[in-house]
Design an enzyme around this catalytic site. Sequence first.
Site, PDB file in Angstrom:
ATOM      1  N   HIS A  96      -3.240  43.965  12.270  1.00  0.00           N
ATOM      2  CA  HIS A  96      -2.931  42.824  10.883  1.00  0.00           C
ATOM      3  C   HIS A  96      -3.742  41.549  11.557  1.00  0.00           C
ATOM      4  CE1 HIS A  96      -0.216  41.486  14.379  1.00  0.00           C
ATOM      5  NE2 HIS A  96      -0.507  40.387  13.941  1.00  0.00           N
TER       6      HIS A  96
HETATM    7  C1  UD1 Z   1       1.494  36.123  10.841  1.00  0.00           C
HETATM    8  C2  UD1 Z   1       1.089  35.034  11.905  1.00  0.00           C
HETATM    9  C3  UD1 Z   1       0.465  35.982  13.165  1.00  0.00           C
HETATM   10  C4  UD1 Z   1       1.439  36.870  13.411  1.00  0.00           C
HETATM   11  C5  UD1 Z   1       2.065  37.778  12.407  1.00  0.00           C
HETATM   12  C6  UD1 Z   1       2.802  38.657  12.699  1.00  0.00           C
HETATM   13  C7  UD1 Z   1       0.302  32.726  11.411  1.00  0.00           C
HETATM   14  C8  UD1 Z   1      -1.001  32.124  10.990  1.00  0.00           C
HETATM   15  N1  UD1 Z   1       0.132  33.930  11.689  1.00  0.00           N
HETATM   16  O1  UD1 Z   1       0.324  36.685  10.200  1.00  0.00           O
HETATM   17  O2  UD1 Z   1       0.099  35.149  14.218  1.00  0.00           O
HETATM   18  O3  UD1 Z   1       0.859  37.808  14.428  1.00  0.00           O
HETATM   19  O4  UD1 Z   1       2.352  37.099  11.329  1.00  0.00           O
HETATM   20  O5  UD1 Z   1       3.355  39.736  12.081  1.00  0.00           O
HETATM   21  O6  UD1 Z   1       1.335  32.161  11.295  1.00  0.00           O
HETATM   22  N2  UD1 Z   1       3.251  39.438   3.361  1.00  0.00           N
HETATM   23  C9  UD1 Z   1       3.852  40.235   2.643  1.00  0.00           C
HETATM   24  N3  UD1 Z   1       5.169  40.236   3.202  1.00  0.00           N
HETATM   25  C10 UD1 Z   1       5.795  39.527   4.144  1.00  0.00           C
HETATM   26  C11 UD1 Z   1       5.072  38.890   4.775  1.00  0.00           C
HETATM   27  C12 UD1 Z   1       3.644  38.632   4.491  1.00  0.00           C
HETATM   28  O7  UD1 Z   1       3.555  40.940   1.608  1.00  0.00           O
HETATM   29  O8  UD1 Z   1       7.167  39.569   4.411  1.00  0.00           O
HETATM   30  C13 UD1 Z   1       1.826  39.460   2.987  1.00  0.00           C
HETATM   31  C14 UD1 Z   1       1.283  38.236   2.118  1.00  0.00           C
HETATM   32  O9  UD1 Z   1       0.321  38.837   1.127  1.00  0.00           O
HETATM   33  C15 UD1 Z   1       0.684  37.512   2.953  1.00  0.00           C
HETATM   34  C16 UD1 Z   1       0.039  38.179   3.955  1.00  0.00           C
HETATM   35  O10 UD1 Z   1       0.907  39.253   4.287  1.00  0.00           O
HETATM   36  O11 UD1 Z   1      -0.271  36.491   2.321  1.00  0.00           O
HETATM   37  C17 UD1 Z   1      -0.044  37.482   5.468  1.00  0.00           C
HETATM   38  O12 UD1 Z   1       1.257  36.679   5.903  1.00  0.00           O
HETATM   39  P1  UD1 Z   1       1.279  35.532   6.798  1.00  0.00           P
HETATM   40  O13 UD1 Z   1       2.739  35.262   7.185  1.00  0.00           O
HETATM   41  O14 UD1 Z   1       0.479  34.238   6.101  1.00  0.00           O
HETATM   42  O15 UD1 Z   1       0.588  35.947   8.093  1.00  0.00           O
HETATM   43  P2  UD1 Z   1       0.153  37.405   8.894  1.00  0.00           P
HETATM   44  O16 UD1 Z   1      -0.925  37.936   8.714  1.00  0.00           O
HETATM   45  O17 UD1 Z   1       1.608  38.193   8.420  1.00  0.00           O
HETATM   46  N1  UDP Z   2       7.056  45.764  15.300  1.00  0.00           N
HETATM   47  C1  UDP Z   2       7.992  46.208  14.442  1.00  0.00           C
HETATM   48  N2  UDP Z   2       7.673  46.958  13.373  1.00  0.00           N
HETATM   49  C2  UDP Z   2       6.348  47.499  13.114  1.00  0.00           C
HETATM   50  C3  UDP Z   2       5.260  46.975  13.904  1.00  0.00           C
HETATM   51  C4  UDP Z   2       5.441  46.057  14.969  1.00  0.00           C
HETATM   52  O1  UDP Z   2       9.209  46.201  14.834  1.00  0.00           O
HETATM   53  O2  UDP Z   2       6.144  48.058  12.242  1.00  0.00           O
HETATM   54  C5  UDP Z   2       7.435  44.793  16.311  1.00  0.00           C
HETATM   55  C6  UDP Z   2       6.752  45.135  17.559  1.00  0.00           C
HETATM   56  O3  UDP Z   2       7.612  46.086  18.440  1.00  0.00           O
HETATM   57  C7  UDP Z   2       6.873  43.639  18.305  1.00  0.00           C
HETATM   58  C8  UDP Z   2       6.494  42.535  17.069  1.00  0.00           C
HETATM   59  O4  UDP Z   2       7.131  43.535  16.062  1.00  0.00           O
HETATM   60  O5  UDP Z   2       8.379  43.478  18.718  1.00  0.00           O
HETATM   61  C9  UDP Z   2       5.098  42.467  17.052  1.00  0.00           C
HETATM   62  O6  UDP Z   2       4.926  41.665  15.916  1.00  0.00           O
HETATM   63  P1  UDP Z   2       3.393  41.557  15.295  1.00  0.00           P
HETATM   64  O7  UDP Z   2       2.535  42.545  15.893  1.00  0.00           O
HETATM   65  O8  UDP Z   2       3.670  41.628  13.673  1.00  0.00           O
HETATM   66  O9  UDP Z   2       3.123  40.079  15.636  1.00  0.00           O
HETATM   67  P2  UDP Z   2       2.283  39.697  16.969  1.00  0.00           P
HETATM   68  O10 UDP Z   2       3.040  40.098  18.171  1.00  0.00           O
HETATM   69  O11 UDP Z   2       0.832  40.061  17.018  1.00  0.00           O
HETATM   70  O12 UDP Z   2       2.207  38.198  16.915  1.00  0.00           O
END
Ligand code: UD1
Ligand code: UDP
Length: 387
Positions: free
Chosen positions: A232
């Site tokens: 991601h």
């Molecule tokens: C965010 C965090 C990242 C973290 C990740 C965990 C920031 C800058 N980034 O990234 O550090 O590792 O979360 O998963 O805060 N979206 C959905 N449904 C949701 C949420 C998001 O469809 O419930 C989609 C939307 O299109 C959105 C995109 O995901 O634009 C990105 O979501 P966003 O929260 O902005 O950043 P992440 O890439 O999820």
């Molecule tokens: N995780 C989850 N379901 C998924 C992928 C990840 O529950 O399909 C959990 C994972 O075990 C960990 C957390 O989400 O506890 C990590 O989140 P993510 O990878 O989105 O964010 P990051 O740690 O990179 O910020």
Amino acid sequence: MSAASAERAAKHNTAPENAVAAASFAAEGAPFVHVMGARPNFVKAAPVVAALDARGVRQAVVHTGQHYDDRMSAVFFRELGLPRPDVDLGVGSGSHAEQTAALMVGLEREFTARSPGLVIVYGDVNSTLAAGLVAAKLHIPIAHVEAGLRSFDRSMPEEVNRRVTDQLCDLCFATSPEAVGHLANEGVPVERVHFVGNPMIDTLLGNIDRFDTDALRARLGLPAAYVAATLHRPANVDDPAVVARLVGRLHEVADQVDVVMPVHPRGRAALNEAGLGDHPRMRLLDPLGYIDFVTLVRGSTAVITDSGGVQEETTILGVPCLTLRPNTERPVTITHGTNRLVVDSELPGLISKIRAGETSGAATVADVPPLWDGHAGERIAGILADQ
Ligand code: UD1
Ligand code: UDP
């Protein structure tokens, strides 16, 4: 600002360098407010909320709504025993500026209404940064859980969020000795920093009996051997040319072993567009709940990921972790764990070696990272409640 928070602000201003003074706001009965908004926040917050609850501390949970799909948010509250949020700001998605601005507006309103004694923030997402900025300007003390991690890669939004948050907070809770060192190098006064271990690992160890790999295999119809994958990071899923290359590599891996991939919503469209699912041994899933996901990882031959948290979880589960990044803010998962930084061209060969038992990815150090023992939440609560 209410009279109570103005009084606290004045008090805080008289001793801005004093973390003990910050923590002592608990005694006034003002609530501790946890701010969480994205998937990894929930996993880190659960043991801290539970440990403070066990001490009878008054607390509130503010969900920012940065993540909002059931599978990115509500499922974690159901599975991890987190209390229902006191409020959901419903901020949602947007550009960094749009999202951070909306977060700040919502959080300022919320903090002003609730007059927190302490704001507790987690990790490195935009919700973390926004809460830190707002609380600092309202003169509310801030505790940062997972402080001090550094990738030294400013192209990652998380690195900007971490650095700024650590400069703003009164209490820094660090998960590794390296993190303590980074904070010291950046001039954070030593009395603000506490090495407490890793609350994400508290959640893992606290649920270890729920990760039934045979049951998951049967329910999802998984083969005996498979590789689990998650991607991601913007650097991996935002640029169509990069996505096409990574999809090609994942297909090469799938030529030798099934690949099971719960797809994060960020990369969904681009990965689909690049034909990720067009391989008979690629098994694409929606994001999984925590219990199913960690069970998937536990039962896998190896993991391919760019997640921060997954590097830590594989370290404790002893599963080889191939991290598709040029750096990590979690080097302890390499020195004391099973993590290895890789480029995509290495994936097919490394997976082949892991399957042949030629490499495990395990570090030569026998011990897991120090204090990753399941008690970080209790240490944090002890520091917060006892001062
Ligand atoms: C965010 C965090 C990242 C973290 C990740 C965990 C920031 C800058 N980034 O990234 O550090 O590792 O979360 O998963 O805060 N979206 C959905 N449904 C949701 C949420 C998001 O469809 O419930 C989609 C939307 O299109 C959105 C995109 O995901 O634009 C990105 O979501 P966003 O929260 O902005 O950043 P992440 O890439 O999820
Ligand atoms: N995780 C989850 N379901 C998924 C992928 C990840 O529950 O399909 C959990 C994972 O075990 C960990 C957390 O989400 O506890 C990590 O989140 P993510 O990878 O989105 O964010 P990051 O740690 O990179 O910020």
